[in-house]
Write a protein that holds these residues in place. Structure first.
Motif, short mmCIF file in Angstrom:
data_model
loop_
_atom_site.label_atom_id
_atom_site.label_comp_id
_atom_site.label_asym_id
_atom_site.label_seq_id
_atom_site.Cartn_x
_atom_site.Cartn_y
_atom_site.Cartn_z
N ALA A 130 0.78 -1.06 0.04
CA ALA A 130 0.11 -0.14 0.02
C ALA A 130 1.06 1.09 0.07
N ALA A 131 0.81 1.92 -1.06
CA ALA A 131 1.76 3.12 -1.28
C ALA A 131 1.00 4.34 -1.23
N ASN A 132 1.34 5.19 -0.36
CA ASN A 132 0.39 6.53 -0.31
C ASN A 132 -0.88 6.45 -0.50
N GLY A 133 -1.44 5.46 0.22
CA GLY A 133 -2.92 5.18 0.27
C GLY A 133 -3.31 4.05 1.19
N ASP A 134 -4.46 4.20 1.93
CA ASP A 134 -4.87 3.20 2.69
C ASP A 134 -5.88 2.47 2.42
N GLY A 135 -6.35 2.65 1.04
CA GLY A 135 -7.37 1.44 0.48
C GLY A 135 -8.85 1.71 1.08
N THR A 136 -9.27 3.03 1.74
CA THR A 136 -10.33 2.99 2.29
C THR A 136 -11.04 4.45 1.47
N PRO A 137 -12.47 4.47 1.77
CA PRO A 137 -13.06 5.41 0.91
C PRO A 137 -13.05 6.95 1.75
N TYR A 138 -12.53 6.77 2.80
CA TYR A 138 -12.38 8.00 3.78
C TYR A 138 -11.39 8.93 3.59
N PHE A 139 -11.70 10.32 4.33
CA PHE A 139 -10.62 11.25 4.53
C PHE A 139 -10.69 11.86 5.81
N GLY A 140 -9.38 12.20 5.89
CA GLY A 140 -9.34 12.66 7.29
C GLY A 140 -9.65 11.81 8.49
N ASP A 141 -10.02 12.14 9.77
CA ASP A 141 -10.07 11.46 10.87
C ASP A 141 -11.76 10.85 11.07
N ASP A 142 -12.46 11.15 10.06
CA ASP A 142 -13.89 10.68 10.19
C ASP A 142 -13.90 9.16 9.69
N ARG A 143 -14.08 8.24 10.32
CA ARG A 143 -14.01 6.97 9.93
C ARG A 143 -15.56 6.40 9.81
N THR A 144 -16.55 7.36 9.86
CA THR A 144 -17.84 6.81 9.90
C THR A 144 -18.74 6.87 8.63
N THR A 145 -18.16 7.64 7.59
CA THR A 145 -18.94 7.79 6.44
C THR A 145 -17.84 8.09 5.30
N PRO A 146 -18.13 7.60 4.13
CA PRO A 146 -17.41 7.58 3.10
C PRO A 146 -17.03 8.86 2.70
N GLY A 147 -15.82 9.24 2.23
CA GLY A 147 -15.81 10.64 1.74
C GLY A 147 -16.52 10.79 0.44
N ALA A 148 -17.29 12.01 0.28
CA ALA A 148 -18.16 12.34 -0.67
C ALA A 148 -17.95 13.89 -1.15
N GLY A 149 -17.50 14.27 -2.23
CA GLY A 149 -17.18 15.51 -2.52
C GLY A 149 -18.62 16.20 -2.77
N PRO A 150 -18.61 17.61 -3.47
CA PRO A 150 -19.76 18.45 -3.70
C PRO A 150 -20.15 17.90 -5.00
N ARG A 151 -20.97 16.61 -5.15
CA ARG A 151 -21.22 15.97 -6.55
C ARG A 151 -22.23 16.66 -7.07
N TRP A 152 -23.13 17.47 -6.22
CA TRP A 152 -24.18 18.15 -7.03
C TRP A 152 -23.85 19.20 -7.75
N LEU A 153 -22.47 19.60 -7.61
CA LEU A 153 -21.82 20.45 -8.60
C LEU A 153 -21.47 20.27 -10.05
N LEU A 154 -21.33 18.95 -10.05
CA LEU A 154 -20.98 18.35 -11.08
C LEU A 154 -22.12 17.93 -12.31
N VAL A 155 -22.66 19.19 -12.62
CA VAL A 155 -23.72 19.12 -13.56
C VAL A 155 -23.37 19.05 -15.04
N PRO A 156 -23.95 18.53 -15.93
CA PRO A 156 -23.61 19.05 -17.19
C PRO A 156 -24.48 20.04 -17.74
N PRO A 157 -23.90 20.84 -18.62
CA PRO A 157 -22.47 20.70 -19.24
C PRO A 157 -21.33 21.35 -18.19
N VAL A 158 -21.76 22.08 -17.42
CA VAL A 158 -20.83 22.96 -16.82
C VAL A 158 -19.57 22.00 -16.34
#
Length: 319
Positions: free
Chosen positions: A160-188
């Motif tokens: 495991a190089a430069n990654g932990d294999g989990t979908p988390y960010f930071g210290d919060d281990r309770t919920t998968p990391g999820a960015g502002p996907r609502w901003l990713l609207v087409p065609p913007v």
């Protein structure tokens, strides 16, 4: 009420201008696409139904040690291994492949961990590799560990190089990391990404920040990064990947990995520094933990000699 109506009309006009402008920009891009004349090393294999680009560095002095299969991370390609792979191939065969959705592999959804794991298994079968060591970088660690859970007897171990294999960010281990996907609207969103990859400046800045002072950021090197994202449908695939939940195993799943493992991290990697590396090693029950002092996330590209020197003893220990 009159003031609110004016604000509403203004916002509506702005939205229509942004959407219309984005659509017009994408239309212009399709009429005048950028195509870069860059090296495209490697060959294609059918990996679980996905046409997959693979690179091979034959062992300079064959030693009988297990081969190595390199799995890159998000928004990367086999290019990130191009400087370190020849060093690792001093005494063993080394392979790397483009994960679905990236590089010169076909863009074939769904972009999730199960499909990525299927592809990895397809690569192993297509190449006929016998019990290789998998080396995952960044999110590629998740794919390597996922295969270790699915078919532990088919591999020798995982680094495991430069990654932990989990979908988390930071210290919060309770919920998968999820960015502002609502901003990713087409065609913007596709228009914004297209604007970035059509020009070198932003790509150069991001790579330099993640790579460190030894990183190649001349025009030719930056074009190696950009070229795959300028392929037809590449931007749409990238946006699709980002919209989805981050790939990764849970902490509990990682504790059930039964193959030998090792952890390699860079001290100046903000996403995977010493605390994250030690926590990952604890879940994987491994004492093989190596630090690259002063290195960053893309040390494999910026400091290939140091990266190879740190990785090679881990490969030998796993083998």
């Amino acid at each position: 009420m009159r003031w609110l109506r004016r604000v509403g009309v203004t916002l509506l006009v702005l939205v229509l201008l942004v959407v219309g402008g984005s659509a017009a920009y994408l239309g212009w891009d399709r009429l005048a696409p950028v195509r870069l004349d860059v090296p495209r090393p490697g060959f294609d294999v059918d990996a679980a139904g996905v046409r997959t680009r693979v690179e091979h560095w034959p062992a300079a002095r064959p030693s009988g040690r297990p081969p190595v299969l390199l799995v890159h991370g998000f928004a990367e390609s086999t290019y990130v291994w191009s400087r370190v792979a020849p060093l690792l191939a001093a005494d063993r065969d080394v392979y790397a492949y483009d994960v679905r959705g990236f590089g010169y592999t076909d863009r074939v959804p769904p972009y999730d961990l199960a499909a990525d794991t299927d592809q990895l298994g397809g690569v192993l079968a297509a190449l006929g590799l016998e019990r290789p060591v998998l080396v995952g970088h960044s999110s590629g660690v998740a794919i390597a560990l996922s295969w270790a859970l699915r078919a532990p007897g088919s591999i020798t171990g995982v680094v495991a190089a430069n990654g932990d294999g989990t979908p988390y960010f930071g210290d919060d281990r309770t919920t998968p990391g999820a960015g502002p996907r609502w901003l990713l609207v087409p065609p913007v969103a596709p228009a914004a990404v297209t604007a970035v990859v059509r020009h070198r400046a932003v790509v150069r800045s991001v790579v330099a920040a993640q790579c460190g002072p030894g990183c190649p950021v001349d025009d030719a090197a930056v074009d190696r990064w950009r070229a795959p994202f300028l392929e037809p449908a590449a931007v749409d695939a990238l946006v699709d990947v980002v919209r989805r939940p981050l790939i990764g195993l849970t902490d509990a799943q990682e504790t059930t990995v039964a193959v030998p493992t090792a952890v390699l991290y860079s001290s100046d990697d903000e996403s995977f520094a010493r605390p994250q590396a030690l926590a990952t090693a604890a879940r994987l029950r491994t004492h093989l933990v190596t630090e690259l002092p002063g290195a960053r996330h893309l040390a494999l590209l910026g400091e290939p000699e140091r990266f190879a020197a740190a990785l090679r003893p881990q490969l030998d220990a796993l083998g």
